[in-house]
Design a protein around this motif. Structure first.
Motif, short mmCIF file in Angstrom:
data_model
loop_
_atom_site.label_atom_id
_atom_site.label_comp_id
_atom_site.label_asym_id
_atom_site.label_seq_id
_atom_site.Cartn_x
_atom_site.Cartn_y
_atom_site.Cartn_z
N LEU A 82 35.93 42.43 24.38
CA LEU A 82 35.50 42.20 25.61
C LEU A 82 36.67 42.54 26.25
O LEU A 82 37.82 41.92 26.49
CB LEU A 82 35.22 40.81 25.81
N ALA A 83 36.66 43.77 27.07
CA ALA A 83 37.80 44.35 28.05
C ALA A 83 38.10 43.21 29.14
O ALA A 83 39.42 43.32 29.44
CB ALA A 83 37.55 45.61 28.39
N ASN A 84 37.36 42.56 29.69
CA ASN A 84 37.42 41.57 30.76
C ASN A 84 37.93 40.41 30.27
O ASN A 84 38.51 39.56 31.00
CB ASN A 84 36.26 41.52 31.58
N ARG A 85 37.80 39.97 28.87
CA ARG A 85 38.23 38.77 28.52
C ARG A 85 38.83 38.66 27.34
O ARG A 85 38.43 38.17 26.12
CB ARG A 85 36.98 37.74 28.40
N ALA A 86 39.71 39.64 27.03
CA ALA A 86 40.61 40.23 25.82
C ALA A 86 41.38 39.23 25.07
O ALA A 86 41.63 39.16 23.95
CB ALA A 86 41.26 41.40 26.00
N THR A 87 41.64 38.07 25.95
CA THR A 87 42.67 37.07 25.35
C THR A 87 41.73 35.90 25.00
O THR A 87 42.19 34.70 24.35
CB THR A 87 43.63 36.55 26.30
N ASP A 88 40.28 35.78 25.39
CA ASP A 88 39.61 34.61 24.93
C ASP A 88 39.46 34.50 23.17
O ASP A 88 39.39 35.55 22.58
CB ASP A 88 38.15 34.86 25.40
N SER A 89 39.29 33.33 22.74
CA SER A 89 38.86 33.15 21.29
C SER A 89 37.63 33.69 21.03
O SER A 89 36.84 33.50 21.67
CB SER A 89 39.51 31.55 20.93
N ASN A 90 37.59 34.23 19.79
CA ASN A 90 36.28 34.62 19.20
C ASN A 90 35.41 33.19 18.89
O ASN A 90 35.97 32.43 18.32
CB ASN A 90 36.31 35.50 17.99
N GLU A 91 33.90 33.30 19.33
CA GLU A 91 33.18 32.33 19.12
C GLU A 91 31.85 32.58 18.41
O GLU A 91 31.08 31.61 17.79
CB GLU A 91 32.88 31.60 20.37
N GLU A 92 31.48 33.74 18.50
CA GLU A 92 30.29 33.87 17.66
C GLU A 92 30.27 35.47 17.30
O GLU A 92 31.24 36.17 17.53
CB GLU A 92 29.15 33.95 18.73
N THR A 93 29.31 35.68 16.08
CA THR A 93 29.18 36.89 15.39
C THR A 93 27.81 37.58 16.01
O THR A 93 26.68 36.87 16.03
CB THR A 93 28.91 36.79 14.01
N VAL A 94 28.06 38.75 16.78
CA VAL A 94 26.90 39.36 17.40
C VAL A 94 26.61 40.84 16.74
O VAL A 94 27.42 41.52 16.29
CB VAL A 94 27.24 39.46 18.90
N SER A 95 25.78 41.41 16.95
CA SER A 95 25.34 42.82 16.67
C SER A 95 25.07 43.52 18.18
O SER A 95 24.50 43.19 18.86
CB SER A 95 24.36 43.11 15.60
N ILE A 96 25.80 44.92 18.35
CA ILE A 96 25.92 45.52 19.41
C ILE A 96 24.79 46.50 19.38
O ILE A 96 24.97 47.52 18.78
CB ILE A 96 26.99 46.06 19.93
N ALA A 97 23.71 46.42 20.35
CA ALA A 97 22.53 47.22 20.36
C ALA A 97 22.66 48.23 21.79
O ALA A 97 23.18 47.92 22.73
CB ALA A 97 21.36 46.47 20.65
N GLY A 98 22.12 49.40 21.47
CA GLY A 98 22.09 50.17 22.59
C GLY A 98 20.60 49.93 23.34
O GLY A 98 19.98 49.15 22.82
N LYS A 99 20.43 51.00 24.21
CA LYS A 99 19.24 50.71 25.13
C LYS A 99 18.27 51.61 24.96
O LYS A 99 17.15 51.42 25.63
CB LYS A 99 19.76 50.78 26.62
N CYS A 100 18.41 52.59 23.84
CA CYS A 100 17.32 53.68 23.61
C CYS A 100 16.18 52.78 22.94
O CYS A 100 16.34 51.72 22.30
CB CYS A 100 17.89 54.44 22.54
N CYS A 101 15.08 53.61 23.04
CA CYS A 101 13.81 52.85 22.49
C CYS A 101 13.65 53.24 21.12
O CYS A 101 12.88 54.36 20.69
CB CYS A 101 12.61 53.43 23.42
#
Length: 443
Positions: free
Chosen positions: A342-361
């Motif tokens: 997260l470029a706007n919160r780069a020093t925050d500690s990791n809290e969750e595991t996520v998967s990054i999805a795009g917006k295409c159908c």
């Protein structure tokens, strides 16, 4: 956190690239946004040049523009003393429009059209890398029509395949490219090429793979190519003045990747060339290489804005961004892996595991699986690293999504080198025939 080039985390806890705050870049230019660290691109170019200078060999470092072809990149390549590898009339046109010296352009491709050959001949480019018998004869004919002699290399399939940590030597490689060294077609092509009156044979070219993390494959390819060169000299009195060993030098996408320093790749290639040619009392040819990904890959970062999320308890949490396979098709095509923060919160500690999805159908429009991040909120800025190669170059308008802008950053300055597409540009080439403009019968 392992960052690339000039990237740091600034005192605001934001990702900063080339002296520019990523959050500010998003505010100015929007997302998705390709950000290129110009200083890192120039550093890579200088590393290749300096490594060859240390070897004492004659050389050309040709930037493989298929990795990222825009006019500004061609200008940087010219300023850094590089040659340029193109594979289409579009890449050639881009280079010429940027003022790149035609004599330092090399034209690749397995199916060059007559129009492409004529365009390149008219521009007086430095070399054609001939891929097949059809092109060999056609290029000679087209050069004759313009009253010119074209410099050529023949692309050879040396029977060496390398990828990341593995390499294999085979008697005959299965590839759509080049003349095979194992079945005799390479030798036959050399003999034929030397007989054409409007072609000047400089030598041979090979490319053994991509994302290569070791030197053994390059050394083996040089050994095979040098043995072939020596045989052509001894049996047919044909000497090569150029040996092109291609590209494929690896970069780091994730912590799993361990590429070698540029100087180690070049030192190994140079040592193999010197050893093999000196032993046969053969004048050492000029060595050409074609780095593409390794020149620009880790200099690129793509910035996205986070939107929706979908949390499936006990299964997965999806985090959607405002881009996807239209600006980075590599995960969908090759299952390529990337790292992001997260470029706007780069020093925050990791809290969750996520998967990054795009917006295409498309269900397959996934950028990253199982990424550790702080608690993600809508509006966060996601920075995906090492997107400088084959991202903008392979971008599309699928779902009629507009292609992103490209920004070069250096010393605190940010300059747009490719404008973001407009909605008007999406339809600018559409034509509605007159027969479809009649009043609809549906009432």
């Amino acid at each position: 956190m392992d960052l690339h080039g000039t990237s740091i985390i600034n005192d605001k806890g934001h990702l900063q690239i080339g002296g520019c705050d990523a959050v500010d870049l998003v505010s100015r230019f929007g997302t998705p946004l390709y950000v290129v660290d110009e200083a890192l691109v120039r550093l890579r170019a200088r590393q290749f040049n300096e490594a060859f200078q240390a070897s004492g060999l004659k050389y050309q470092v040709a930037y493989a523009s298929k990795a990222f072809s825009v006019m500004a990149m061609c200008v940087i390549a010219e300023q850094e003393g590089l040659s340029l590898d193109v594979v289409s009339d579009g890449e050639l046109y881009t280079a010429l429009q940027a003022g790149f010296p035609a004599q330092r352009i090399h034209f690749h491709g397995n199916n060059k059209t007559i129009a492409e050959l004529d365009m390149a001949l008219h521009a007086d480019i430095g070399c054609f890398v001939v891929d097949n018998y059809y092109e060999l004869e056609l290029l000679n004919e087209r050069a004759a029509l313009q009253g010119k002699t074209a410099n050529i290399l023949l692309r050879i399939t040396p029977g060496v395949e390398a990828h990341t940590h593995d390499y294999i030597s085979t008697g005959q490689a299965d590839s759509k490219f080049g003349f095979d060294l194992g079945n005799g077609s390479a030798e036959d092509a050399i003999i034929r090429a030397s007989g054409y009156s409007h072609l000047s044979l400089l030598g041979v070219h090979s490319h053994i793979g991509s994302q290569i993390f070791e030197v053994e494959g390059f050394k083996l390819a040089v050994e095979k190519l040098s043995q072939f060169a020596i045989r052509m000299r001894d049996q047919h009195d044909i000497a090569f003045t150029v040996l092109n060993v291609g590209g494929g030098f690896g970069i780091r996408y994730t912590a799993e990747d361990s590429p070698l320093p540029v100087k180690e790749y070049i030192a190994a290639i140079a040592d193999a060339v010197i050893t093999n040619f000196n032993s046969a009392k053969y004048d050492i040819p000029e060595i050409w290489i074609e780095p593409g990904r390794s020149m620009v890959g880790d200099a690129g970062t793509t910035l996205y804005t986070v939107g929706s999320t979908k949390d499936i308890p006990g299964v997965r949490k999806y985090v959607a961004v405002d881009g996807g396979m239209t600006d980075n098709p590599r995960p969908a095509l090759y299952q390529s892996k990337y790292h992001a923060i997260l470029a706007n919160r780069a020093t925050d500690s990791n809290e969750e595991t996520v998967s990054i999805a795009g917006k295409c159908c498309e269900s397959g429009d996934m950028l990253i699986w199982d990424l550790e991040l702080p608690k993600v909120n809508a509006g966060d800025v996601l920075a995906v690293f090492s997107t400088g190669a084959y991202n903008y170059a392979m971008a599309s308008n699928y779902n009629r999504i507009r292609r992103p802008a490209v920004v070069f950053v250096k010393d605190g300055e940010a300059d747009v080198v490719v404008e973001r597409e407009s909605l008007q540009q999406i339809t600018c080439n559409d034509v509605v025939p007159a027969r479809l403009q009649k009043t609809s019968l549906a009432k």
